[in-house]
Design a protein around this motif. Structure first.
Motif, mmCIF file in Angstrom:
data_model
loop_
_atom_site.group_PDB
_atom_site.id
_atom_site.type_symbol
_atom_site.label_atom_id
_atom_site.label_comp_id
_atom_site.label_asym_id
_atom_site.label_seq_id
_atom_site.Cartn_x
_atom_site.Cartn_y
_atom_site.Cartn_z
ATOM 1 N N UNK A 41 0.820 -1.219 0.000
ATOM 2 C CA UNK A 41 0.000 0.000 0.000
ATOM 3 C C UNK A 41 0.850 1.263 0.000
ATOM 4 N N UNK A 42 2.105 1.170 0.409
ATOM 5 C CA UNK A 42 2.992 2.325 0.387
ATOM 6 C C UNK A 42 3.250 2.844 -1.014
ATOM 7 N N UNK A 43 3.003 2.029 -2.040
ATOM 8 C CA UNK A 43 3.174 2.458 -3.426
ATOM 9 C C UNK A 43 2.046 3.380 -3.886
ATOM 10 N N UNK A 47 -3.514 10.461 -2.197
ATOM 11 C CA UNK A 47 -4.870 10.741 -2.673
ATOM 12 C C UNK A 47 -5.628 9.456 -2.997
ATOM 13 N N UNK A 48 -4.988 8.541 -3.714
ATOM 14 C CA UNK A 48 -5.632 7.272 -4.069
ATOM 15 C C UNK A 48 -5.951 6.479 -2.807
ATOM 16 N N UNK A 49 -4.988 6.397 -1.884
ATOM 17 C CA UNK A 49 -5.212 5.662 -0.631
ATOM 18 C C UNK A 49 -6.391 6.250 0.138
ATOM 19 N N UNK A 50 -6.445 7.573 0.234
ATOM 20 C CA UNK A 50 -7.541 8.230 0.959
ATOM 21 C C UNK A 50 -8.883 7.953 0.292
ATOM 22 N N UNK A 56 -1.712 3.607 3.925
ATOM 23 C CA UNK A 56 -0.412 3.449 3.261
ATOM 24 C C UNK A 56 0.634 3.060 4.303
ATOM 25 N N UNK A 57 1.398 2.005 4.005
ATOM 26 C CA UNK A 57 2.403 1.558 4.958
ATOM 27 C C UNK A 57 3.351 0.568 4.279
#
Length: 148
Positions: A41-43, A47-50, A56-57
Motif C-alpha cells: 500500500x505504500x506504493x 490521494x488514491x489511498x484516501x 499506506x504503509x
C-alpha cells in the motif's frame, strides 16, 4: 464517486505499480477473465489511498480482484463472489476481508493485510463471477514482499 480523470489516474497508477508487484495476473474461466494482483500500500499515492480508505504503509499490502466478461476491448465488469486467504511459510493463516468498490463502469474487490519484510505468502482466491455456471474458480499464487 470519482470524475473520469481521477478514475483514469487511479487505474494508471495501479497499472504502473503492477510491474513492481510481479505484474498483474489473469485467469480465464469461460467468457470471464479474473484479474488479480497484490502490492504494498505504500506504493499508492496519498490521494488514491484516501479515496479508497486504504492505509499506506511499508507493512501493509493490498489485493485487488476484478472480473470482466467478453473479449478485451469489448468486455464489461461483472460482479462476483470472492474470498481470499494467505498462508505464510510457517503455515499462519490470514483471511483477507474484501470490499467491493464501484467506480463508474469499473468494479473491484480490494482487501488489505499486514506483511513482514521478506515474507512469502501463498494466496488462495475463490471467485464466482455472476452468471458463471461452474464451481468457484480457485486461483493460487505465491508472492514475496519486501519493506524497502
Amino acid at each position: 464517486m470519482f470524475n473520469k480523470l481521477t478514475r483514469w489516474l487511479v487505474v494508471g497508477v495501479l497499472c504502473l505499480l503492477t510491474p513492481l508487484s510481479y505484474a498483474e495476473q489473469a485467469v480465464k474461466a469461460g467468457d470471464f477473465t479474473i484479474h488479480y494482483s497484490a502490492l504494498k500500500t505504500g506504493f499508492l499515492t496519498p490521494e488514491v489511498a484516501k479515496n479508497y480508505g486504504i492505509v499506506r504503509s511499508k507493512q501493509r499490502a493490498m489485493l485487488t480482484i476484478s472480473v470482466r466478461k467478453g473479449e478485451v476491448g469489448n468486455d464489461m465488469a461483472v460482479p462476483a463472489e470472492a474470498t481470499a486467504k494467505t498462508v505464510n511459510l510457517t503455515k499462519q493463516l490470514k483471511n483477507i476481508s474484501l470490499k467491493q468498490v464501484k467506480d463508474g463502469d469499473a468494479l473491484y474487490y480490494i482487501g488489505t493485510f499486514k506483511i513482514h519484510n521478506e515474507e512469502t505468502l501463498d494466496f488462495t482466491l475463490n471467485v464466482t463471477p455472476e452468471g458463471y455456471e461452474g464451481a468457484p474458480v480457485e486461483i493460487n499464487f505465491r508472492q514475496q514482499f519486501f519493506e524497502d
